[in-house]
Design an enzyme around this catalytic site. Sequence first.
Site, PDB file in Angstrom:
ATOM      1  N   SER A 212      -2.395   8.926   4.521  1.00 51.24           N
ATOM      2  CA  SER A 212      -1.735   8.001   5.458  1.00 51.24           C
ATOM      3  C   SER A 212      -2.355   8.169   6.831  1.00 51.24           C
ATOM      4  O   SER A 212      -2.955   9.202   7.118  1.00 51.24           O
ATOM      5  CB  SER A 212      -0.244   8.330   5.557  1.00 51.24           C
ATOM      6  N   ASP A 213      -2.187   7.195   7.705  1.00 48.78           N
ATOM      7  CA  ASP A 213      -2.522   7.430   9.108  1.00 48.78           C
ATOM      8  C   ASP A 213      -1.421   8.329   9.689  1.00 48.78           C
ATOM      9  O   ASP A 213      -0.401   8.610   9.056  1.00 48.78           O
ATOM     10  CB  ASP A 213      -2.663   6.112   9.888  1.00 48.78           C
ATOM     11  N   TRP A 214      -1.650   8.761  10.926  1.00 50.49           N
ATOM     12  CA  TRP A 214      -0.765   9.750  11.571  1.00 50.49           C
ATOM     13  C   TRP A 214       0.692   9.256  11.558  1.00 50.49           C
ATOM     14  O   TRP A 214       1.008   8.228  12.162  1.00 50.49           O
ATOM     15  CB  TRP A 214      -1.236   9.969  13.014  1.00 50.49           C
ATOM     16  N   ASP A 215       1.531   9.965  10.843  1.00 54.00           N
ATOM     17  CA  ASP A 215       2.970   9.678  10.799  1.00 54.00           C
ATOM     18  C   ASP A 215       3.294   8.308  10.203  1.00 54.00           C
ATOM     19  O   ASP A 215       4.401   7.800  10.355  1.00 54.00           O
ATOM     20  CB  ASP A 215       3.565   9.802  12.226  1.00 54.00           C
ATOM     21  N   ALA A 216       2.318   7.697   9.518  1.00 56.53           N
ATOM     22  CA  ALA A 216       2.565   6.332   9.015  1.00 56.53           C
ATOM     23  C   ALA A 216       3.650   6.324   7.942  1.00 56.53           C
ATOM     24  O   ALA A 216       4.329   5.306   7.756  1.00 56.53           O
ATOM     25  CB  ALA A 216       1.274   5.712   8.486  1.00 56.53           C
TER      26      ALA A 216
END
Length: 735
Positions: free
Chosen positions: A265-269
């Site tokens: 995932s992207d950061w905290d997505a």
Amino acid sequence: MTHQALLQLLADMSLEEKALQLCQLPGGVYNPEAAVTGISRYEVDPRIKQLAGSTLGVGLGKKGSGTIRAIQEEYMKNHPHHIPLLFMADIIHGHRTVFPCPLGQGASFDPDMTEQAATVQAEEAGLDGIHVTFSPMADLSRDARWGRVMESTGEDKLLNSRMAAAMVRGYQGNDLKDGRSLAACVKHFAAYGAADAGRDYNNTELSEHTLREYFLPAYEAAIRAGAKLVMSSFNSWNGIPVTGHPWLLKKVLREEMGFSGVTISDWDAIGQLVPHGFAADKRDAALKAMQAGVDIDMCTLAYTEYLEALVQSGEIDEKLLDEAALRVLELKNELGLFENPFRGLDDAPRYTDAQKRAIARKAVAESLVLLKNDGAALPVKGQRVAFIGPYAQSEELISSWALAGEKEHTVSLWEAAQSAFADGETQLRTVPGCTMLDNDTELARGHYQADDWDAQNEALLRDAAEAAAWADTVVLCLGEHHLQSGESTSRVSLRLPQVQQRLLHTVAAACDRVITLVFCGRPLELKQVSALSQALMVCWLPGTEGGNGIMDVLSGKVPPSGSLPMSFPYSVGQEPLHYDSYPTGRPKPASGWAGFTSRYLDCSNDPLYPFGFGLTYGNLSISPVALSANELTPDGSLTASVTLKNTGDLPAARTVQLYIRDVTGSRVRPVRELKDFRRVSLAPGEETTVSFTVTEPMLRFWRGDDTFGSESGAFRLWISLDSMSGDAAEFTLKA
Ligand code: BGC
């Protein structure tokens, strides 16, 4: 380790250990001083810290390699199966040596150069102990309001595809076990660049046909080049967040594109599925992301907290978890980490510092796009040359994504100018002319605001007027602040700060040879800037060797050769703006009354400077296109050629571009589409023939019946030096 041994390892792991292989912690957890995107410290349970499969953002500080070695030693000692920790980082356009930002590399139209630059980046980061880079960013970028266009290679799918594939080849090399390579993570899958109104993280609303035809090809090219990871994007696509989108992450990515590596995932997505309004809480978010096909949770801790319980409750099949954990172990194995967890840290470099700088310098020179050169203002001539403007002496030539780049190692334009004109025949002066920003911008408020801002600028402008009056040539160095492009830097204005515009007027009134250089990470509105300058050149964010690469072109040592990778608009109101638009039922006539046609009342439909545009020093003439045949069969090919001649007195270098239009189709086709390109260099008087081969697969598109394929009929073809000029040749595709 053999595949069998990996399977055995997986079988020996507890549920918790497997779940935590899918947890990525920010580097601050392991090293409070680590340069980490956003957050530098993060408190987590020591058990999580001990079992998490990967971390990001370590190895970017000055003591990078020492840090990674110490963290890995401690981690390996305590991990129950001695599985090494995976270190990932954003190596976007340089590690220690910083190359032009990706948009600048796009302007070079030189995938070989980009591949070489990626090789250098991989070596530098690999020797610091990093294993994976979150690059290439293959997001198609058609809207200059979106600040992340700086991280892309532009608005065209073919250019982006070639560049993304080149980066993957450069980072990964031939052997991932070699510590001087990095595994590549292509991002942000998918369509992140189509954010509504150019506002970062915003929803994207695109038809499946636009997604498939324009937005997916560059990710796919990176995957075909062997990228080991894919990052799921922040945005929702047609109302469904991508990080929870099984159709995109499983059907399209794995089944159709055949991707077998790790998804992250992207950061905290994953956590953001809650504010998106797609998941009820973090537990629900973990469930939805896992079911959608996201292997690693970057920094939300949702998998950490809930995966085990979701498997125990039967909501997630343990097989799904096993498959994801196995992919992570396989990646570690491919990187050779089981044999050598300190991969890279003890390896010898292949490149010397001088070699790396020479490559970076060449990359800068190739990235520069000359937009205007009236009266052959360039190369620089004159006895007295003044370098004026906030970028004249600035070392801030690297972007916010060059996390380990140090501005002290960056060569400023002024420094380079002093050595380029060391013969003593040319007198040089420099003054800043004005502040970089207006007083009222958020950035200025955060970093630079001073009470005496206005008074300061009055004094700076007076000095600039005086220096400009003294000079016979002014090199005026303007631009966006380097923090005005990158993540979360959307803008509704594409103009230079007002204070810089004042400087431009002041200088133009005092000197009649003004060469304006624009430093930027996105297309800007340059009509006024162009009108007040005799020469205009876009320099992007050029990196460590910025000053030297630019001086090579200014002094005439190297001819400018770059071509715009994005259209430069007259007005922000034209955005999103891209050359490969569709015709309309009411096209604007070339001349005469335009009422009730598709047009603006107050602006041209065309860009100020189109995609592919650029000038060089020589004078390139290009012959009409010659076709080897007027008919093409599905299994045949035809050759399209032009002769280029440099009729000028100086060397010339440009990219020759092949465009095609399918005249009618079951779905309308763009007015032009780039199909191939080639860089050429010609000495004065020299001529060359450039030939492109056209085959049926180049003519395929997502047809009216929702399948990819070509359609027989008439086609137009241009070979030109930008996306708008030239006369078309015609051919027919036979069924
Ligand atoms: C960005 C990604 C980046 C990640 C890790 C995110 O905020 O969108 O491009 O790779 O952070 O730093």
